[in-house]
Design an enzyme around this catalytic site. Structure first.
Site, PDB file in Angstrom:
ATOM      1  N   ARG A 192       0.609  -0.784   0.341  1.00 35.50           N
ATOM      2  CA  ARG A 192      -0.022  -0.143   0.154  1.00 35.50           C
ATOM      3  C   ARG A 192       0.738   1.391  -0.098  1.00 35.50           C
ATOM      4  O   ARG A 192       0.764   2.572  -1.062  1.00 35.50           O
ATOM      5  CB  ARG A 192      -0.676  -0.245   1.291  1.00 35.50           C
ATOM      6  CG  ARG A 192      -2.181  -0.789   1.073  1.00 35.50           C
ATOM      7  CD  ARG A 192      -2.974  -0.927   2.326  1.00 35.50           C
ATOM      8  NE  ARG A 192      -3.605  -1.986   3.071  1.00 35.50           N
ATOM      9  CZ  ARG A 192      -3.668  -2.315   3.930  1.00 35.50           C
ATOM     10  NH1 ARG A 192      -2.844  -2.061   5.183  1.00 35.50           N
ATOM     11  NH2 ARG A 192      -3.354  -3.658   3.885  1.00 35.50           N
ATOM     12  N   GLU A 224     -10.236  -4.968   4.892  1.00 32.73           N
ATOM     13  CA  GLU A 224      -9.925  -6.430   4.500  1.00 32.73           C
ATOM     14  C   GLU A 224      -9.362  -7.054   4.905  1.00 32.73           C
ATOM     15  O   GLU A 224      -9.330  -8.173   5.918  1.00 32.73           O
ATOM     16  CB  GLU A 224      -9.789  -6.710   3.123  1.00 32.73           C
ATOM     17  CG  GLU A 224     -10.652  -6.244   1.870  1.00 32.73           C
ATOM     18  CD  GLU A 224     -10.172  -6.349   0.813  1.00 32.73           C
ATOM     19  OE1 GLU A 224     -11.538  -6.782  -0.106  1.00 32.73           O
ATOM     20  OE2 GLU A 224      -9.413  -6.598   0.024  1.00 32.73           O
ATOM     21  N   GLU A 225      -7.996  -6.315   5.608  1.00 28.36           N
ATOM     22  CA  GLU A 225      -7.116  -6.940   6.697  1.00 28.36           C
ATOM     23  C   GLU A 225      -8.020  -7.472   7.626  1.00 28.36           C
ATOM     24  O   GLU A 225      -7.291  -8.325   8.574  1.00 28.36           O
ATOM     25  CB  GLU A 225      -5.865  -6.110   6.548  1.00 28.36           C
ATOM     26  CG  GLU A 225      -4.377  -7.038   6.967  1.00 28.36           C
ATOM     27  CD  GLU A 225      -2.963  -6.168   6.875  1.00 28.36           C
ATOM     28  OE1 GLU A 225      -3.103  -4.871   7.147  1.00 28.36           O
ATOM     29  OE2 GLU A 225      -2.235  -6.377   7.363  1.00 28.36           O
ATOM     30  N   GLY A 226      -8.343  -6.433   7.958  1.00 20.42           N
ATOM     31  CA  GLY A 226      -8.802  -6.755   9.552  1.00 20.42           C
ATOM     32  C   GLY A 226      -9.736  -7.058   9.169  1.00 20.42           C
ATOM     33  O   GLY A 226      -9.666  -8.477  10.944  1.00 20.42           O
TER      34      GLY A 226
END
Ligand code: NAG
Ligand code: NAG
Ligand code: NAG
Ligand code: NAG
Ligand code: NAG
Length: 501
Positions: free
Chosen positions: A129, A167-169
């Site tokens: 990112r 999304e990662e979380g």
């Protein structure tokens, strides 16, 4: 008449024996088939392309139970040697090449006939990112190269992409709750039950370049950018999730160094309160200011070398770290930090990756009280470089140098950042694995993309198992015997009828 009766009995005996024979044959056949074909396994591969390193997770699960929960196991976690893929911005082809040893390993684990049906993903997180923020062309090139490398293997490759922070979380939260079976549970009778919402746990993740907090708040979520709606196993979950870019461990320590540099009285000297007393190293300003997370001084000076000296001062270290956060928050709302909305933490939390590692080294992941944790970190932070090296001779030097800074940072993030306190501290469980599976976003990602978490409650629990087959076969045999017995009786009665005529 005697003869006829005897013949009839003989025939029926023969028939019974024949049926028994067929039954035994069927039984043996099913047993043999079961032995030759053990429950078929499916495999899935997920690359976690993080900011500091890449790892390949190899998962396996029984094909006939894929809609259940807690049935996926981790066969292998292969660590790719070298740095994270974002470090290959100027030599993208090498990013692809770096993945090959782990892919080769996977091809040895996944049976050849299963490989083409093995879903394979690569997900990149905050390191990419940041690279995309710096130069999106370079980020695209790196992704293209890793995709090309994976594409050369006979797997069902489903793409390389950069996950969003949300999304990662969310996927981390799904992973931990899936492994704990807190979303749905299959009782021993084969019935699916939904555990109460209170047992659902929150997820705290600390990577190299970002950190995520995800949980089920007790209130409505005021800021929709931090809300994720999930429908899993027939239940809707409205979860709070936020990812703080740059607040991963590595970038935070970089911000700390830059902040110390900018506050320094002597431009080429940095006194570092989180480094052990007696530690010294040189860093170049080019390396220090190479990240979008650190802001170069307003008056740029030519590249120079800085001398960093450890002072081993836990109080000054804590103060310097707190300055990395902005705790001001608008009225009428509750915040995490940097003005980001966050409802008060609620329920039990599982803290993994960097949060686990930074405290595990100090033996602080066993449910110790906050005061003991504070005291232990404080004591480590005052130890001299000479002493810690003697005490931990096998430990990597960089890790040893950063232990004080990393654990102090983890504590500040949890307490001042995420607003845990003395009481709620005990609700945080520091783990690396649950049920022998590494906790992170990768499993949740795979479960979601392969539709292994149905949005509705699963219907069928298990297929006919071997024992059921045996029971079925035996029952069938008994039934046939009874029918033949009955037929024999009828036949004999008929015969005796004719005889009497
Ligand atoms: C899992 O669920 C999906 C959709 O709900 C269904 O199509 C599939 O057959 C199920 N698989 C198993 C093994 O039950
Ligand atoms: C981004 O990277 C590409 C390829 O390496 C390069 O040609 C371009 O000049 C870079 N752009 C910026 C803004 O640095
Ligand atoms: C902290 O954040 C507030 C807004 O949330 C902002 O107004 C203020 O300037 C920030 N302070 C610093 C030191 O960045
Ligand atoms: C943690 O515990 C182990 C074994 O109990 C011990 O060898 C090690 O020195 C401890 N580490 C620290 C940092 O105290
Ligand atoms: C999981 O996948 C479904 C589609 O299959 C999607 O609607 C949902 O938003 C995904 N969940 C997450 C957390 O991204």
């Amino acid at each position: 008449m005697q003869m006829r009766l005897l013949r009839a009995v003989g025939w029926s005996l023969a028939a019974v024996l024949a049926v028994l024979g067929v039954a035994v044959f069927l039984l043996v056949l099913t047993l043999k088939k079961d032995a030759a074909l053990p429950t078929r396994n499916k495999y899935g591969l997920v690359f976690d392309a993080g900011s500091t390193h890449t790892a390949l997770y190899i998962y396996r699960w029984p094909a006939d139970k894929e809609n259940g929960t807690g049935i996926v196991s981790q066969v292998e976690a292969c660590t790719v040697s070298g740095p994270g893929i974002s470090s290959y911005a100027d030599k993208p082809a090498e990013a692809g090449a770096s993945l090959k040893p782990c892919l080769d390993k996977a091809m040895k684990i996944v049976p050849a006939e299963q490989q083409r049906a093995t879903p394979t993903y690569l997900g990149a997180t905050a390191g990419m990112r940041l690279l995309r923020e710096q130069n999106s062309t370079k980020a695209e090139q790196v992704l293209a190269e890793v995709a090309k490398a994976i594409g050369q293997y006979p797997v069902d490759f489903r793409g390389a992409r950069i996950l969003t922070g949300n999304e990662e979380g969310s996927f981390g939260w799904i992973t931990v709750n899936y492994l704990l079976e807190t979303l749905i549970k299959c009782s021993f009778t084969g019935k699916w039950t939904h555990p109460p919402a209170e047992v659902v746990v929150g997820a705290l993740d600390l990577g190299g370049a970002s950190t995520q907090i995800t949980f089920l708040p007790g209130t409505t979520i005021d800021d929709s950018s931090t809300k994720a709606l999930l429908r899993l196993y027939g239940t809707n979950y409205s979860i709070y999730t936020h990812s703080y870019l740059c607040y991963g461990e590595k970038q935070a320590l970089k911000m700390l160094m830059a902040s110390l540099h900018q506050d320094s009285q002597t431009p080429q000297q940095i006194s570092h309160p989180c480094y052990p007393k007696g530690y010294q190293e040189n860093v170049s300003t080019a390396d220090l200011y190479d990240s979008p997370c650190v802001h170069a001084p307003s008056t740029p000076s030519p590249a120079q070398n800085l001398t960093v000296t450890g002072t081993g001062d836990p109080t000054a270290c804590g103060t310097a770290i707190e300055k990395l956060f902005n705790f001001s928050c608008g009225a009428n709302r509750t915040c995490g930090f940097n003005g980001v909305y966050q409802p008060p933490v609620r329920g039990q939390f599982f803290a993994f990756s960097g949060l686990y590692h930074s405290l595990h080294f100090l033996n602080l992941t066993g449910g110790q009280s906050l005061s003991l944790v504070n005291a232990t970190i404080g004591q480590f932070c005052t130890s001299s470089w000479e002493k810690v090296q003697k005490e931990f001779p096998t430990m990597n030097r960089t890790h040893l140098r950063d232990t004080c800074a990393a654990s102090t940072y983890a504590l500040a993030l949890l307490l001042q950042g995420y607003k845990f306190n003395h009481k709620t501290w005990l609700n945080i469980h520091f783990v690396r694995q649950v049920a022998n599976v590494d906790v992170g976003w990768t499993l949740g990602y795979m479960l979601n993309l392969t539709n292994m978490i149905p949005s509705e409650t699963p219907q069928r629990v298990v297929g006919l198992q071997r024992s059921n087959w045996i029971v079925a076969t035996v029952l069938l045999a008994i039934m046939l015997i009874l029918i033949f017995g009955l037929l024999t009786v009828i036949c004999c009665q008929k015969n005796s009828g004719y005889e009497s005529l």
